[in-house]
Design an enzyme around this catalytic site. Structure first.
Site, PDB file in Angstrom:
ATOM      1  N   GLU A 107      24.523 -17.122  77.504  1.00  0.00           N
ATOM      2  CA  GLU A 107      25.150 -16.665  78.753  1.00  0.00           C
ATOM      3  C   GLU A 107      25.942 -15.420  78.387  1.00  0.00           C
ATOM      4  OE1 GLU A 107      27.795 -15.693  81.167  1.00  0.00           O
ATOM      5  OE2 GLU A 107      28.771 -17.648  80.919  1.00  0.00           O
ATOM      6  N   GLU A 115      29.288  -2.902  81.299  1.00  0.00           N
ATOM      7  CA  GLU A 115      30.255  -3.957  81.595  1.00  0.00           C
ATOM      8  C   GLU A 115      31.621  -3.538  81.053  1.00  0.00           C
ATOM      9  OE1 GLU A 115      30.405  -8.784  81.380  1.00  0.00           O
ATOM     10  OE2 GLU A 115      29.850  -7.735  79.545  1.00  0.00           O
ATOM     11  N   LYS A 132      33.016 -23.237  67.707  1.00  0.00           N
ATOM     12  CA  LYS A 132      33.915 -22.172  67.254  1.00  0.00           C
ATOM     13  C   LYS A 132      34.491 -21.447  68.460  1.00  0.00           C
ATOM     14  CE  LYS A 132      33.456 -17.876  66.403  1.00  0.00           C
ATOM     15  NZ  LYS A 132      34.767 -17.308  66.807  1.00  0.00           N
ATOM     16  N   CYS A 143      32.492 -12.660  83.198  1.00  0.00           N
ATOM     17  CA  CYS A 143      31.140 -12.144  82.986  1.00  0.00           C
ATOM     18  C   CYS A 143      30.403 -11.911  84.300  1.00  0.00           C
ATOM     19  CB  CYS A 143      30.352 -13.079  82.091  1.00  0.00           C
ATOM     20  SG  CYS A 143      30.389 -14.798  82.616  1.00  0.00           S
TER      21      CYS A 143
END
Length: 490
Positions: free
Chosen positions: A269, A400, A195, A303
């Site tokens: 991850e 983040e 997906k 990331c």
């Protein structure tokens, strides 16, 4: 005749005008509506729900895709489960040929893929063209080589495929993350239901066409589109034996809770808040380029972005002066222009998150710097941003941001640098800039980060494993390590 010398700062402030160099889109065909890729062909969905995918640079609709429902996901998983019997029994050399064929077709259609990636995601065309697509092809090429060598990869063990792998990928590197997931799964003998992210589904749907062009056996790769609910249906389906997820830490935690006790293999991850550490003996000009690449590459939608800059106090002033001058040369604008350095923010929701966190940094007392930058009237844009006088307690130093925002902190000793670098719930990556090899090794040994770059940043290779510690997830992708989550070693 005496030659007048200009001061370095004066030279650095010189700017060059670039004529527009737009990439042609005439060779790209985006369908107005897409179905689902199940059982080796595009099929009409059971779900009647659709949603648009938007070009973030123009806010124009590119296409409509399906919000796959439970019936659609079940159909895809059953197709993958059926295909697994034949695919897993195929001779490894035959599997390798199919994977190699996928790699070659990606290379042949690289220009088309790069344009679609840029239009759907907002990243500069030079990054799609020079980084994303070549690396995606390289991953398929690399794992094609492993497909017939699995028994040599794991000495004295008999590797066996697991079955159907359910994979959910993010929007920041759509095709590259697809390659990271699908290539090792196929090489190990598994089949896949993938997906893509809801804001960037087009390159995955184009990859479906590549699978048909490569004559991949039906059901080996299946692609279903949708939002978070569709992703949840994929990862929790009873017939899925292995789950791979790349995305936010919050969603990763939800997946881990949902799969606890089910026996499914899981790799995550997740997010990061990487420290890019510059010592006083580092080559400053090279470090500045590494800092820019570390945080402003792909608009900071990375990331492992070096979003925290730790600078040794004695060089903080000259380094920041050079860095601010360099920010003034970055070109923000049309992602399809080959001169563009900073493209569009991926979505309105992501832009609002960046703006909220930047506002919190100002309110908490950090000093903001943004170069003069004219933002386009339409689309989602944010200028390259630099914060100084940042405390470790500030949100911009802890959370983040996933945008082109850099927080600068200082340190005096290597031990202090390690302590500050590790003062985060994340542990995905880090960078060290110094002239001393012994110091690089000393730092790398003590930092809790899955990847530590030395005198470079954001350097990737299919042969090198990538992954994190703590809230950055677990498991590794890339290299021989990337095969292990997809195999049972008997």
């Amino acid at each position: 005749m005496a030659i007048a010398k200009r001061a370095p700062a004066e030279l650095a402030k010189q700017t060059f005008e670039y004529a527009p160099a737009p990439e042609s889109i005439d060779h790209v065909k985006i369908e107005p509506r897409y179905g689902l890729f199940i059982g080796g062909k595009m099929v009409a969905p059971h779900s009647k729900k659709r949603f648009p995918t938007i070009n973030p640079a123009t806010e124009q609709k590119l296409s409509e895709v399906v919000e796959a429902d439970e019936v659609d996901v079940d159909h895809a998983v059953k197709a993958a489960d059926k295909a697994f019997e034949e695919w897993s029994q195929l001779t490894p050399s035959r599997r390798a040929r199919y994977i190699f064929r996928l790699s070659r077709i990606i290379q042949e259609r690289a220009r088309e893929l790069a344009v679609v990636e840029t239009m759907d995601g907002g990243k500069p065309i030079k990054e799609s063209r020079d980084v994303d697509i070549p690396l995606a092809a390289a991953h398929f090429f690399y794992y094609a080589g492993w497909a017939d060598k699995l028994e040599w990869a794991f000495a004295n063990r008999k590797p066996r495929p697991l079955g159907v792998a359910g994979q959910v990928i993010p929007w920041n590197f759509p095709l590259l993350m697809l390659a990271w997931k699908i290539a090792p799964a196929l090489a190990a003998g598994n089949t896949v239901v993938l997906k893509p992210a809801e804001t960037t589904p087009l390159s995955a749907l184009l990859f479906a066409d590549i699978c048909m062009q490569a004559e991949l056996p039906p059901g080996v790769v299946n692609i279903v589109t949708g939002g978070g609910k569709t992703g949840s249906l994929v990862v929790t389906h009873p017939a899925v034996k292995k789950v791979a997820f790349t995305g936010s830490t919050e969603v990763g935690k939800l997946i881990a809770r949902a799969l606890a006790g089910t026996g499914k293999r899981l790799t995550l991850e997740l997010g990061g808040k990487a420290a890019n550490i510059v010592f006083d003996d580092a080559p400053l000009d090279a470090a500045v380029e590494g800092i820019v690449n570390g945080i402003y590459f792909n608009q900071g939608h990375v990331c492992c972005a070096g979003s925290r800059l730790l600078v040794q106090e004695s060089i903080a002033e000259p380094l920041l002066e050079k860095l601010k001058l360099r920010l003034g040369t970055l070109r923000l604008g049309d992602p399809l222009d080959k001169n563009t350095d900073i493209g569009a923010i991926n979505s309105k929701a992501q832009l609002e998150k960046i703006e909220e966190l930047v506002e919190s940094g100002v309110e908490e007392g950090a000093e903001i710097y943004q170069p003069e930058c004219k933002l386009p009237e339409r689309g989602y844009w944010f200028p390259p941003t630099l914060f100084t006088n940042v405390s470790q307690s500030y949100r911009i130093a802890r959370e983040e941001i996933f945008g082109p925002v850099l927080s600068v902190l200082t340190f005096r000793t290597p031990a202090e640098a390690v302590e500050k670098a590790n003062n985060t719930p994340y542990g995905l990556s880090a960078g060290v800039w110094t002239d001393k090899g012994s110091r690089i090794l000393w730092m790398a040994e003590r930092m809790r980060a899955g990847v530590v770059w030395a005198n470079t940043f954001n350097r990737f290779d299919p042969t090198s494993p990538f992954g994190g510690y703590k809230e950055s997830g677990f498991g590794r992708e890339g290299g021989r390590h990337g095969l292990m989550p997809y195999l049972e070693l008997v």
